[in-house]
Design a protein around this motif. Sequence first.
Motif, PDB file in Angstrom:
ATOM      1  N   VAL A   1       1.159  69.506  55.739  1.00 52.49           N
ATOM      2  CA  VAL A   1       0.465  69.018  54.628  1.00 52.49           C
ATOM      3  C   VAL A   1       0.907  67.600  54.375  1.00 52.49           C
ATOM      4  CG1 VAL A   1       1.718  70.127  52.811  1.00 52.49           C
ATOM      5  CG2 VAL A   1      -0.642  69.383  52.445  1.00 52.49           C
ATOM      6  N   GLU A   2      -0.182  66.743  54.404  1.00 51.42           N
ATOM      7  CA  GLU A   2       0.307  65.317  53.926  1.00 51.42           C
ATOM      8  C   GLU A   2       0.384  65.341  52.723  1.00 51.42           C
ATOM      9  OE1 GLU A   2       1.129  63.097  56.163  1.00 51.42           O
ATOM     10  OE2 GLU A   2       0.570  64.415  58.047  1.00 51.42           O
ATOM     11  N   LEU A   3       1.586  64.700  51.971  1.00 51.50           N
ATOM     12  CA  LEU A   3       1.901  64.850  50.592  1.00 51.50           C
ATOM     13  C   LEU A   3       0.579  63.719  49.983  1.00 51.50           C
ATOM     14  CD1 LEU A   3       5.544  64.770  50.052  1.00 51.50           C
ATOM     15  CD2 LEU A   3       4.095  66.506  50.351  1.00 51.50           C
ATOM     16  N   ALA A   4       0.182  62.757  50.580  1.00 50.47           N
ATOM     17  CA  ALA A   4      -0.657  61.844  49.954  1.00 50.47           C
ATOM     18  C   ALA A   4      -2.047  62.413  49.983  1.00 50.47           C
ATOM     19  CB  ALA A   4      -1.056  60.731  51.024  1.00 50.47           C
ATOM     20  N   SER A   5      -2.365  63.396  50.777  1.00 52.61           N
ATOM     21  CA  SER A   5      -3.716  64.327  50.500  1.00 52.61           C
ATOM     22  C   SER A   5      -3.761  65.136  49.320  1.00 52.61           C
ATOM     23  CB  SER A   5      -4.076  64.974  51.533  1.00 52.61           C
ATOM     24  OG  SER A   5      -3.086  66.395  51.851  1.00 52.61           O
ATOM     25  N   LEU A   6      -2.628  65.284  48.633  1.00 49.97           N
ATOM     26  CA  LEU A   6      -2.476  65.905  47.520  1.00 49.97           C
ATOM     27  C   LEU A   6      -2.331  65.079  46.254  1.00 49.97           C
ATOM     28  CD1 LEU A   6       0.433  68.829  48.530  1.00 49.97           C
ATOM     29  CD2 LEU A   6      -2.191  68.877  48.803  1.00 49.97           C
ATOM     30  N   GLY A   7      -2.283  63.921  46.501  1.00 48.73           N
ATOM     31  CA  GLY A   7      -2.119  62.861  45.520  1.00 48.73           C
ATOM     32  C   GLY A   7      -0.776  62.405  45.188  1.00 48.73           C
ATOM     33  N   ILE A   8       0.303  62.924  46.160  1.00 49.25           N
ATOM     34  CA  ILE A   8       1.644  62.404  45.921  1.00 49.25           C
ATOM     35  C   ILE A   8       1.991  61.224  46.973  1.00 49.25           C
ATOM     36  CG2 ILE A   8       3.940  63.364  46.023  1.00 49.25           C
ATOM     37  CD1 ILE A   8       2.292  64.677  43.894  1.00 49.25           C
ATOM     38  N   ARG A   9       2.283  60.136  46.180  1.00 44.69           N
ATOM     39  CA  ARG A   9       2.374  58.912  47.103  1.00 44.69           C
ATOM     40  C   ARG A   9       3.760  58.485  47.140  1.00 44.69           C
ATOM     41  NH1 ARG A   9      -2.540  57.953  48.835  1.00 44.69           N
ATOM     42  NH2 ARG A   9      -4.286  58.753  47.865  1.00 44.69           N
ATOM     43  N   ARG A  10       4.893  59.275  46.705  1.00 47.01           N
ATOM     44  CA  ARG A  10       6.244  58.886  46.944  1.00 47.01           C
ATOM     45  C   ARG A  10       6.992  60.158  47.199  1.00 47.01           C
ATOM     46  NH1 ARG A  10       7.912  58.861  40.609  1.00 47.01           N
ATOM     47  NH2 ARG A  10       5.762  59.543  39.684  1.00 47.01           N
ATOM     48  N   ALA A  11       8.219  60.116  47.337  1.00 44.54           N
ATOM     49  CA  ALA A  11       9.207  61.190  47.544  1.00 44.54           C
ATOM     50  C   ALA A  11       8.801  62.247  46.841  1.00 44.54           C
ATOM     51  CB  ALA A  11      10.563  60.703  47.762  1.00 44.54           C
ATOM     52  N   ALA A  12       9.118  63.476  46.878  1.00 43.15           N
ATOM     53  CA  ALA A  12       8.923  64.687  46.080  1.00 43.15           C
ATOM     54  C   ALA A  12       9.782  65.956  46.382  1.00 43.15           C
ATOM     55  CB  ALA A  12       7.562  64.981  45.934  1.00 43.15           C
ATOM     56  N   VAL A  13       9.966  66.506  45.350  1.00 45.06           N
ATOM     57  CA  VAL A  13      10.915  67.763  45.556  1.00 45.06           C
ATOM     58  C   VAL A  13       9.666  68.742  45.883  1.00 45.06           C
ATOM     59  CG1 VAL A  13      12.206  69.603  44.391  1.00 45.06           C
ATOM     60  CG2 VAL A  13      12.928  67.076  44.123  1.00 45.06           C
ATOM     61  N   VAL A  14      10.031  69.754  46.734  1.00 44.08           N
ATOM     62  CA  VAL A  14       9.010  70.666  47.140  1.00 44.08           C
ATOM     63  C   VAL A  14       9.548  72.156  47.024  1.00 44.08           C
ATOM     64  CG1 VAL A  14       7.669  71.937  48.950  1.00 44.08           C
ATOM     65  CG2 VAL A  14       7.680  69.514  48.978  1.00 44.08           C
ATOM     66  N   ARG A  15       9.019  72.613  45.891  1.00 45.08           N
ATOM     67  CA  ARG A  15       9.655  74.213  45.482  1.00 45.08           C
ATOM     68  C   ARG A  15       8.730  75.279  46.077  1.00 45.08           C
ATOM     69  NH1 ARG A  15      13.390  76.267  42.375  1.00 45.08           N
ATOM     70  NH2 ARG A  15      13.028  78.285  41.105  1.00 45.08           N
ATOM     71  N   ASP A  16       9.439  75.986  46.591  1.00 49.52           N
ATOM     72  CA  ASP A  16       8.525  77.404  47.025  1.00 49.52           C
ATOM     73  C   ASP A  16       8.554  78.448  45.932  1.00 49.52           C
ATOM     74  OD1 ASP A  16       8.238  80.070  48.149  1.00 49.52           O
ATOM     75  OD2 ASP A  16       8.463  79.255  50.169  1.00 49.52           O
ATOM     76  N   LEU A  17       7.484  78.594  45.511  1.00 41.96           N
ATOM     77  CA  LEU A  17       7.247  79.463  44.163  1.00 41.96           C
ATOM     78  C   LEU A  17       7.432  80.920  44.645  1.00 41.96           C
ATOM     79  CD1 LEU A  17       4.291  77.725  42.429  1.00 41.96           C
ATOM     80  CD2 LEU A  17       6.688  77.250  42.262  1.00 41.96           C
ATOM     81  N   TRP A  18       7.107  81.431  45.543  1.00 39.87           N
ATOM     82  CA  TRP A  18       7.569  82.953  45.862  1.00 39.87           C
ATOM     83  C   TRP A  18       9.149  83.004  46.172  1.00 39.87           C
ATOM     84  CZ3 TRP A  18       4.594  86.669  44.891  1.00 39.87           C
ATOM     85  CH2 TRP A  18       3.254  86.648  44.610  1.00 39.87           C
ATOM     86  N   ARG A  19       9.781  82.240  47.061  1.00 38.24           N
ATOM     87  CA  ARG A  19      11.132  82.294  46.969  1.00 38.24           C
ATOM     88  C   ARG A  19      11.746  81.724  45.819  1.00 38.24           C
ATOM     89  NH1 ARG A  19      12.043  79.772  53.154  1.00 38.24           N
ATOM     90  NH2 ARG A  19      10.737  81.406  54.161  1.00 38.24           N
ATOM     91  N   GLN A  20      11.025  81.156  44.886  1.00 35.39           N
ATOM     92  CA  GLN A  20      11.775  80.356  43.623  1.00 35.39           C
ATOM     93  C   GLN A  20      12.814  79.755  43.986  1.00 35.39           C
ATOM     94  OE1 GLN A  20      12.115  84.440  41.235  1.00 35.39           O
ATOM     95  NE2 GLN A  20      10.345  83.432  39.944  1.00 35.39           N
ATOM     96  N   GLN A  21      12.658  78.892  45.035  1.00 40.35           N
ATOM     97  CA  GLN A  21      13.694  77.872  45.226  1.00 40.35           C
ATOM     98  C   GLN A  21      13.393  76.479  45.822  1.00 40.35           C
ATOM     99  OE1 GLN A  21      15.789  80.252  48.106  1.00 40.35           O
ATOM    100  NE2 GLN A  21      14.854  79.195  49.837  1.00 40.35           N
ATOM    101  N   ASP A  22      13.936  75.607  45.587  1.00 39.82           N
ATOM    102  CA  ASP A  22      13.682  74.148  46.169  1.00 39.82           C
ATOM    103  C   ASP A  22      13.822  74.305  47.659  1.00 39.82           C
ATOM    104  OD1 ASP A  22      13.041  73.538  43.469  1.00 39.82           O
ATOM    105  OD2 ASP A  22      14.930  72.348  43.380  1.00 39.82           O
ATOM    106  N   GLY A  23      12.891  73.462  48.090  1.00 39.83           N
ATOM    107  CA  GLY A  23      13.097  73.248  49.731  1.00 39.83           C
ATOM    108  C   GLY A  23      13.464  72.190  50.243  1.00 39.83           C
ATOM    109  N   GLY A  24      13.743  71.300  49.276  1.00 38.17           N
ATOM    110  CA  GLY A  24      14.268  69.827  49.643  1.00 38.17           C
ATOM    111  C   GLY A  24      13.317  68.934  49.268  1.00 38.17           C
ATOM    112  N   VAL A  25      13.605  67.569  49.487  1.00 40.16           N
ATOM    113  CA  VAL A  25      13.147  66.249  49.235  1.00 40.16           C
ATOM    114  C   VAL A  25      12.240  65.839  50.442  1.00 40.16           C
ATOM    115  CG1 VAL A  25      13.065  63.849  48.449  1.00 40.16           C
ATOM    116  CG2 VAL A  25      14.438  65.761  47.309  1.00 40.16           C
ATOM    117  N   PHE A  26      11.024  65.680  50.276  1.00 41.33           N
ATOM    118  CA  PHE A  26       9.928  65.144  51.354  1.00 41.33           C
ATOM    119  C   PHE A  26       9.352  63.834  50.997  1.00 41.33           C
ATOM    120  CE2 PHE A  26      11.010  69.526  51.608  1.00 41.33           C
ATOM    121  CZ  PHE A  26      11.151  69.893  53.030  1.00 41.33           C
ATOM    122  N   LYS A  27       9.328  62.979  52.082  1.00 40.77           N
ATOM    123  CA  LYS A  27       8.650  61.718  51.841  1.00 40.77           C
ATOM    124  C   LYS A  27       7.060  61.479  52.121  1.00 40.77           C
ATOM    125  CE  LYS A  27      12.794  58.924  51.980  1.00 40.77           C
ATOM    126  NZ  LYS A  27      13.480  57.709  52.827  1.00 40.77           N
TER     127      LYS A  27
END
Length: 448
Positions: free
Chosen positions: A402-428
């Motif tokens: 999924v392209e972050l820009a398509s979600l309205g996110i246009r800079r680096a972001a932390v992606v958190r997996d809600l079912w695992r309840q853990q952060d998956g890293g920073v993505f640009k």
Amino acid sequence: MRYWTWLPLLLIVAGVRAQVAMKPPMGWNSYNCFGSAVHEDEVRANADYMSQQMGRFGWQYIVVDFLWSYDNPPGSRIGNPFQLRLGDGSYVPWLAMDEWGRLQPHVNKFPSAFGGKGFKPLADYVHSLGLKFGIHVMRGIPRQAVWAHSRVMGTKGIRADAVADTSSTCPWMNQMYGLDMRKPGAQEYLNSLLALYAQWGVDLIKVDDISRPYSAAEIEGYRKAIDACGRPMVLSLSPGETPLADSVHVKAFGNMWRMADDFWDSWPELLKMFDYARKWEGNGGPGHWPDCDMLQIGKVSKRGPVGPERYSRFTEDELITHLSFWCIYRSPLMIGGNLPDNRELERRLFSNAEVLAVNQDGVNPRQVAKGDGKMVWVSDAGGGAVYAGVFNIGDSARELSVELASLGIRRAAVVRDLWRQQDGGVFKKRYSRMIPAHGCVLLKIIPR
């Protein structure tokens, strides 16, 4: 429809409805596990379970569905919902009913109703657990009340046969006639019903056979009666498809309404629900929610109504997709499975606070991508963050991006997996993940 004709009532409704369903209601409904044959001890057992195991996660409604005034034969599954009409015009089995033509809970199913107490003892018990109590009702007035010429409370001599529309009937149950809301006494009958439900302590009514075909006058009648009864109640309208052409009206008078017919544990039905939701996109908000129907999670059909007793036929990945979509779409969450039969799987699904927050706190759910076996829905999470559901609707596992820009996110972001309840890293720019067939990931994406 000339909506200006009910604009004055809409202004009144807006003030009253602010008290209920500001977030999608969350609870349990008896239909999918017990059909028409649920008994009081089973309702209490589900209330106990919800209070002890689920209340702290926001689950709160206990709803008795379908034919609580009907005496199911011993050992029956769903029972025969039809009454026979005898030669003198009377009906058997006779529904439990008072002198004013208002149905009562049958004491063979609900012993605490004995002596004319109705649902008040059961509602009091549910309330004592910190929960809310709801009931299912059929649109209109009982045919047996029409036969008996029952008096309409609050009128001078008007009787049931004078307010019934005998040409307005339900195609799948022969117990009710519609109400002709143009006739004197029709609104008074609904007022008397809701006054009774208020005395019982009802917090939600699910009105059946009212959305298809769309019965606008009776929907307005129920809303007026709720406003007059002095007790805030959620008004749930069923079944679907509710006509999209009536979206303005249903948002004005209903708190939740079914988009589709009864939903069961079938992958094709789940795929179809995505389509219904897309049609109704943009119509949900505080006080009014399009309803995807009950959650087919847990032990269902213990006593009917569809198929053998079973745990949901959805795979674990499909169950996660099922609940994730209901959450990101902000559908009401009404569990169809019998809660005391929950396994660790169901307990885990119903107790993930981060997942449930998507349903309760997301804003403006919308589809942003669909095609090639992938679908992406997003909603706003506040502070520039978004919730995102990435769904693999194909029949084989594969990596989806999924392209972050398509979600309205246009800079680096932390992606958190809600079912695992853990952060998956920073993505640009994009996030990729291997997703199983019919599975999904539910994310919270937080710009840095």
